[in-house]
Design a protein around this motif. Structure first.
Motif, PDB file in Angstrom:
ATOM      1  N   GLN A 560       0.830  -1.206   0.000  1.00 31.03           N
ATOM      2  CA  GLN A 560       0.000   0.000   0.000  1.00 31.03           C
ATOM      3  C   GLN A 560       0.863   1.254   0.000  1.00 31.03           C
ATOM      4  OE1 GLN A 560      -0.238  -2.470   2.507  1.00 31.03           O
ATOM      5  NE2 GLN A 560      -2.201  -2.129   3.505  1.00 31.03           N
ATOM      6  N   VAL A 563       2.897   1.433  -3.596  1.00 29.07           N
ATOM      7  CA  VAL A 563       2.239   1.300  -4.898  1.00 29.07           C
ATOM      8  C   VAL A 563       2.098   2.634  -5.623  1.00 29.07           C
ATOM      9  CG1 VAL A 563      -0.171   1.590  -4.232  1.00 29.07           C
ATOM     10  CG2 VAL A 563       0.434  -0.007  -6.036  1.00 29.07           C
ATOM     11  N   GLN A 564       2.121   3.706  -4.860  1.00 32.80           N
ATOM     12  CA  GLN A 564       1.983   5.012  -5.508  1.00 32.80           C
ATOM     13  C   GLN A 564       3.139   5.308  -6.441  1.00 32.80           C
ATOM     14  OE1 GLN A 564       1.088   4.568  -2.430  1.00 32.80           O
ATOM     15  NE2 GLN A 564      -0.695   5.804  -1.917  1.00 32.80           N
ATOM     16  N   THR A 570       0.554  -1.478 -12.760  1.00 30.32           N
ATOM     17  CA  THR A 570       0.657  -2.136 -11.455  1.00 30.32           C
ATOM     18  C   THR A 570      -0.343  -1.533 -10.481  1.00 30.32           C
ATOM     19  OG1 THR A 570       2.991  -2.383 -11.886  1.00 30.32           O
ATOM     20  CG2 THR A 570       2.265  -2.822  -9.673  1.00 30.32           C
ATOM     21  N   GLN A 571      -0.526  -0.241 -10.590  1.00 31.18           N
ATOM     22  CA  GLN A 571      -1.516   0.401  -9.718  1.00 31.18           C
ATOM     23  C   GLN A 571      -2.908  -0.150  -9.993  1.00 31.18           C
ATOM     24  OE1 GLN A 571      -1.232   4.623  -9.881  1.00 31.18           O
ATOM     25  NE2 GLN A 571       0.870   4.632  -9.182  1.00 31.18           N
ATOM     26  N   ASN A 575      -5.391  -1.999  -7.495  1.00 34.75           N
ATOM     27  CA  ASN A 575      -6.796  -1.675  -7.284  1.00 34.75           C
ATOM     28  C   ASN A 575      -7.669  -2.905  -7.447  1.00 34.75           C
ATOM     29  OD1 ASN A 575      -6.182   0.972  -6.869  1.00 34.75           O
ATOM     30  ND2 ASN A 575      -6.511   1.569  -8.992  1.00 34.75           N
TER      31      ASN A 575
END
Lengths: 986, 341
Positions: A560, A563-564, A570-571, A575
């Motif tokens: 978490q 991931v940004q 990949t994001q 999700n």
């Protein structure tokens, strides 16, 4: 090249039989290569010289169908020339009109919008003649009246007419001799043409430089009409000839040379990609050594990838299939000859590496990257699934190709593992994982079955398929095998037995496969691969109902947080995993967790975008086409979609179950604690409706249920919720519905207690049990939990089986007092502002500052008040207020002192003295209330932290030293003021 | 009753009092008048009512010897009601004169609700009376507070300095400072004295029951505190709102003022620069003041009257709460002690 022929024909006005021509040329196809290369280049330069500018017009002046028109035109021109000689203007005029008519026809036939060169030439001649005639006044006088009239007419007409063709005429005048040149040159051409089959065979590829883009298009058209056929037939015949020819005549060198040429043409404009593939696959057939075959195959595959030029459309499916077969063949070769090493580092230029035969021992290096091929194949599969309409049969058909890909992937993986390239193995494994992770066991089972069915008639089917697909590949091979007498290298070089398995082997459980693949990746993959694999793993755990495993994986990996910083795809995967995790939690009746997973997804109202399941239109910012394209490329294929309705239903129901009791608990100020903002918004909208019809979509259903639940009508809520269509998507439908019912009952009970407990002195447990149809133990536990959490101010009375409520709601007087205190703060605040405005110039700037500070005090006061909870709290409170005022004031004066000191001592002193006074008075307060003191101190630390940057910011913005100074002093005064006031008042 | 003797004396004394201005006075109310006022106010309780006070102004004592109520205003048209009211008043006075009762107006009484009487209207009315009667008084009765066993009867007058200021209608800060006037200085409370004639006193003694406590005493012991406090708080909240509003007005004014000052400064600078240039070129100087320029127009300062009144009101409420809380506390202690026994 073609154009060149045609030009030459035009000028010579003879129709040479091109087909015959080339047939003759084919006599020495590859053998003459050596010479052809040189000749070709010579020819090239010539062609460029002569053709460059006129090719456009001339190119299609004469085509077999159009010859007649051109002939007519030519004869008319001839006539005109004659008429000029005798100075017969009347006739000339007629001829000119005729010529114009013919021009129209010619243009219609050729379908071009430019006039043929022939016509322009006639115009030029005519114009020259006319000017000459006009200049010669005497001759003009001598003319007959009709002739003179015709001359005048011609003059006007030609002027008008020529205007249309100004550019062409100009061009022609600038370069009139090109035609003459051509006459001589054409002969050379013919010689050259006959010289090598290459110049004929690959005219387009070699002379690729000459054509520009729009011509390419036209060419395409023509290809469709007729030109292509002739060429194709030519080619076929050439092939036939080659086949008929002794394969022994084809040497390694020849293949190598040709390969290089084809590769050189790759990517150029005008290169026919499909044709290139064909040529290459032909070459692959005649390749001499396994290594060479491998090399050629590599290029075949790359060329196949090139067939589709656009990034947005997918590769044609037959090509894709062929491509897969080709990669298989590559793998076959690699498996058969372990000494052949394929990597990207081997030097492409390294000559003769591939000459080494199969018997060569020692490594042979061939350039290529199977993993890259695999990835590309996967991408193409993905893209085609994106593009194909998911509601058609095509889509299903396409999906059936997935096992094929899996085979390939497994083979590639085996290969890279053999060559102990574990990084690559991880990459391949990831590709596999991405094809498996979203499949629940049932779907996986179906795929396995499908693969088995495909595999059973496999031996025959794939063979024939491959034979059909592989463009006579095997046929050809067979042929050559049939001629064992002719030894042209090891016979095995052509026959590549199917070493690698052509059928996928899937373990029984998708979980097993996943574990297998994922563990490889965890061991060897790079960061991104690992992250993706982890997400896929989480997803897969989630769909196989293992919420806790999935959650632990997610939490342990700390995805978490990171991931940004990852790429968008990949994001998206993240999700998706979160969404699936939410659904899983919901199925496992973990409402809180489910809401936690899903709420973020729904916070922005862009679920579609976040899951890459469709492009949502945003009203506020328009996307430019580029972004839209990018987004389209990211979309998930339909079969991987997570059902959005189900997702929304789950999210809203979770929100409802949490929010309804919450709202009931905080009925006094609804705004205080919001669990789900989107849900609140929807509820607001729903409540604002004047008329609420029967529920239609998911939202309506949930809203209707919410309203019912809020009133305590849990039966109705259950009914509405269970009426949703989406539940049939769940495998364990009955269980989930049952779970939902009990959850709704529980929350209804909680809501009821929150809302109505204050109106009861006591509640009977039995009554609650019958009202909410819950088992006694359940009710007991819920009520007890609420008591422990201090949500319900009550206690059990065991003997009577009832709940005795304690009235702890704030009385009206207390509420009013609180309200009054609030008003007072507002007043004090604005008073301070007014005071600021009077004393300092920067008072207005300090406004928000003062406000913030005040707020800090408020919280402190409130906190103290809550703790004190007696008559004394009032007294404490002022002192704290004073104290916190002092504290911040002190901090402030320290801060401003540095600056204020040098500028304006007097003012600062005043501030300082009041500061001391405050301190004294407040010390007393501090001693009195220890608890309050601590809380305020905390508060102050907090507010001062928040304040400092602001202050710096404001000081910087005021810029002028004076302003900044006035600002700080003003604020300081205001603060000390704030500090003294409360104690003065009480 | 001493109706006949009083006017004689009062006339004489009134004539003399006109010469000597006596600053502090006592309002002496006849017991009967007080009862009449109480009765009238209590009967029309939710509505606020007014009535006329009649009596004599004798030196430092203002005697109120009679009163009559104004008919309560229904919801009819105001003009009519007002005209009716005036007619009724005149008629009443005439009738009273005919029966030879005191008919000299000395002020008016009105009922109030929790002491919320400090309004501009009151001031206006007072000034109206003041025009005709030099020493008028306003008696305020609060029926609700009286329910707690207190006689909530108050006699008020406007302070002289305020009246002076009010006539000029300028309530800007400077003026107020000049006059050294704070919000406390608007109203002046005059002590009220209730007097009964000897006959009445005798009758009262005759009528007095043997019971050691009266109803009033019982009222005093009522323990219910909430309604009163709640009401007070509600009013306080209202006042805070009003006060905030007033403050906003001031903020707005100051903001405008500072903006205007900046504008003026910049204008002046420009003008000075221009003048300097003119001086160099030997031209005539332009004036540094330009009254026609809109930026020199003085902004009207918002009146302080309202905030003063609101502050007064707040002080009033606070006083009530304070007093009440004190009483209530002692009552509580009392009750506590009883319980322990």
């Amino acid at each position: 090249m073609e154009s060149r022929f045609w030009t030459h024909q035009v000028s010579s006005d003879t129709e040479s039989d091109e087909d015959d021509h080339s047939e003759v040329e084919e006599e020495a196809p590859i053998g003459g290569e050596g010479g052809a290369g040189g000749a070709g280049s010579k020819y090239l330069t010539q062609a460029n010289l002569s053709d460059s500018d006129e090719s456009d017009e001339k190119q299609r002046v004469v085509r077999s169908a159009k010859d007649k028109r051109f002939e007519e035109m030519a004869s008319t021109t001839e006539q005109m020339k004659n008429q000029m000689k005798i100075n017969d203007w009347v006739q000339l005029q007629e001829s000119f009109d005729r010529l114009n008519k013919q021009l129209e026809k010619v243009i219609r036939v050729t379908e071009s919008d430019t006039a043929p060169r022939l016509y322009i030439k006639a115009l030029v001649i005519l114009e020259d003649f006319l000017t000459e005639a006009l200049a010669n006044k005497e001759a003009k006088k001598k003319m007959s009246s009709s002739n003179a009239k015709a001359l005048n007419y011609m003059k006007q007409k030609l002027k008008k007419n020529n205007k249309l063709y100004e550019v062409e005429i100009e061009k022609f005048r600038a370069n009139p001799e090109s035609e003459e040149d051509e006459e001589g040159e054409d002969d050379d051409d013919e010689d050259l043409d006959s010289g090598g089959d290459f110049s004929d065979e690959e005219p387009v590829t070699i002379a690729g430089g000459y054509s520009d883009s729009d011509e390419e298009g036209e060419e395409g058209e023509e290809d469709g009409e007729g030109g292509w056929e002739t060429k194709r037939s030519k080619k076929d015949s050439m092939m036939d000839k080659q086949f008929k020819r002794d394969p022994s005549e084809i040497s390694w060198d020849m293949v190598d040379k040709k390969l290089k040429e084809i590769i050189a043409a790759r990517g150029r404009k005008g290169t026919d990609r499909a044709e290139q593939v064909e040529q290459l696959s032909y070459l692959a057939r005649v390749a001499k050594t396994p290594a060479q075959k491998l090399e050629v195959m590599v290029h075949v595959v790359s060329a196949q990838f090139d067939v589709n030029p656009s990034l947005n459309t997918h590769m044609p499916i037959p090509v894709w299939k062929k491509c897969v077969q080709n990669v298989m063949i590559i793998l076959d070769i690699l498996a058969q000859y372990p000494n052949i090493i394929m990597d990207e580092t081997s030097d492409v230029e390294m000559e003769n590496e591939t000459q080494k035969g199969a018997d060569h021992d020692g490594p042979i290096h061939v350039w290529g990257n199977v993993v890259a091929f695999l990835e590309r194949v996967d991408d193409e599969l993905f893209k085609s699934l994106q593009c194909i309409d998911p509601h058609t049969k095509d889509y299903v058909e396409r999906l059936r190709d997935e096992p094929l890909f899996m085979v390939l992937a497994q083979n590639v993986q085996r290969y890279v593992e053999r060559s102990s390239d574990m990084k690559a193995a991880a990459r391949v494994a990831l590709r596999c994982v991405e094809h498996v992770y979203y499949k629940p066991q049932e779907v996986y089972e179906a795929m396995r079955k499908l693969a088995e069915i495909q595999a059973r008639p496999d031996a025959a089917a794939t063979e024939t398929e491959a034979a059909a697909d592989g463009d006579d590949d095997f046929e050809e091979e067979g042929k050559e095998v049939k001629l064992p007498g002719e030894v042209k290298g090891p016979p095995s070089f052509v026959v590549t037995p199917e070493i690698v398995p052509r059928r996928p082997s899937f373990p029984d459980l998708s979980r097993l496969l996943m574990d297998q693949l994922v563990s490889t990746i965890y061991k060897h993959g790079d960061e991104r691969t690992k992250a993706r694999a982890m997400l896929c793993d989480i997803y897969h755990h989630a769909i196989s109902e293992e919420f806790h495993t999935a959650r632990d994986l997610l939490l342990m990996s700390h995805l978490q947080d990171s991931v940004q910083h990852m790429d968008i795809s990949t994001q998206i995967l993240f999700n998706r995993a979160m969404a699936q995790l939410g659904l899983c939690a919901f199925r496992a009746s973990l409402i809180n967790e489910a809401h936690g997973c899903l709420s973020e997804l729904y916070a922005g109202g862009r679920v579609k975008e976040l899951l890459a399941q469709g492009v949502s239109q945003s009203r506020y910012h328009e996307k430019n086409p580029e972004q839209e394209k990018l987004e389209r490329r990211r979309q998930m294929p339909f079969h991987m979609h997570i059902n959005l309705e189900l997702l929304e239903a789950v999210h809203l129901i979770c929100a409802m179950l949490l929010e309804v009791p919450n709202m009931a608990a905080n009925a006094h100020d609804i705004k205080r604690k919001v669990i789900s903002k989107p849900f609140r918004r929807l509820l607001d909208i729903n409540e604002r409706q004047t008329f609420t019809g029967p529920p239609e979509n998911v939202r309506d259903h949930v809203m209707a249920a919410t309203r019912a639940l809020g009133k305590g009508a849990w039966q109705k809520a259950v009914e509405v919720i269970q009426g949703l269509d989406v539940w049939k998507l769940l495998t364990r439908r009955e269980f989930v519905l049952e779970m939902l019912k009990s959850k709704i009952q529980e929350e209804a009970l909680r809501t009821y207690l929150f809302t109505y407990s204050s109106f009861y002195d006591s509640l009977s447990l039995d009554q609650l049990i019958t009202m909410f149809e819950l088992p006694e133990a359940h009710v007991h536990s819920i009520v007890s939990k609420m008591m422990i959490a201090e949500e319900l101010h009550a206690s059990w009375d065991q003997p009577t089986r009832s709940i005795v409520t304690h009235d702890v709601e704030p009385s009206r007087l207390q509420a009013l007092a609180a309200q009054f205190a609030e008003k007072l703060t507002v007043l004090v605040e604005s008073n301070e502002r007014a005071f600021d405005a009077r004393t300092g110039g920067g008072g207005l700037e300090g406004m928000s500052m003062g406000k913030r500070n005040k707020e800090g005090q408020d919280y402190a006061n409130a906190a103290a008040g809550r703790r004190g909870g007696g008559d004394f709290s009032g007294g404490n409170r002022d002192r704290q207020g004073g104290y916190s005022g002092f504290n911040s004031g002190g901090g402030r004066s320290n801060y401003g002192g540095g600056r204020g000191g040098q500028n304006r001592g007097g003012r600062d002193n005043a501030g300082g003295s009041s500061y001391y006074r405050d301190q004294r008075s407040n010390q007393v307060g501090a001693r009195n209330s220890n608890v309050g003191y601590q809380s305020t101190r905390y508060q102050d630390a907090y507010s001062s932290v928040g304040r400092t940057p602001y202050q710096i910011g404001s000081a910087a913005s005021t810029g002028a030293n004076r302003g900044a100074q006035a600002d700080t002093s003003g604020r300081m005064v205001s603060l000390t003021h704030g500090g003294t006031r409360p104690s003065a008042r009480f | 009753m001493t109706t006949t003797s009083t006017p004689m004396r009062s006339f004489a004394q009134a004539a003399s009092a006109e010469e000597i201005v006596v600053p502090s006075r006592v309002v002496q109310i006849d017991g009967l008048v007080a009862l009449k006022i109480i009765k009238h106010c209590k009967e029309c309780m939710p509505a606020l009512v007014t009535g006329q006070l009649l009596g004599l102004d004798i030196g430092s004592i203002l005697e109120v010897t009679n009163c009559f109520p104004f008919p309560s205003r229904g919801g009819e048209e105001e003009d009519e009601v007002e005209a009716d009211g005036a007619n009724y008043q005149l008629e009443m006075m005439r009738c009273l004169r005919e029966v030879n009762v005191d008919n000299n107006t000395v002020g008016w009484y009105q009922s109030t609700y929790m002491g919320s009487f400090q309004t501009v209207e009151l001031i206006e009315t007072f000034l109206n009376y003041q025009e005709n009667i030099k020493r008028c008084v306003c008696i305020i009765y609060d029926p609700l507070r009286s329910g707690q066993g207190v006689l909530a009867l108050k006699a008020l007058k406007l302070s002289d300095s305020f009246m002076e200021l009010y006539r000029t209608q300028v309530f800007i800060g400077e003026k107020l400072r000049e006059k050294n006037m704070t919000w406390k200085d608007i109203f002046e409370e005059i002590p009220v004295k209730i007097s009964n004639s000897v006959l009445v006193s005798a009758l009262m003694t005759e009528l007095e029951s043997d019971a050691p406590a009266s109803q009033c005493d019982f009222d005093r012991l009522v323990l219910s505190t909430n309604p009163f406090m709640e009401k007070n708080l509600e009013f306080l909240i209202e006042c805070m709102d009003d006060l905030s509003m007033e403050q906003q007005k001031f903020q707005y004014y100051y903001r405008n003022l500072s903006r205007q000052q900046v504008q003026q400064q910049s204008w002046l600078q420009k003008r000075r620069a221009e003048n300097a240039a003119r001086r160099l070129s030997g031209e005539e100087l332009l004036p540094e003041e330009d009254p026609s320029n809109p930026i020199f127009k003085t902004l009207p300062e918002p009146s302080r009257l309202d905030s003063y009144l609101i502050t007064n009101q707040i002080a009033n409420y606070c006083g009530q709460v304070n007093g009440f809380a004190g009483q209530s506390l002692s009552k509580m202690y009392l009750m506590d002690a009883f319980h322990q026994d």
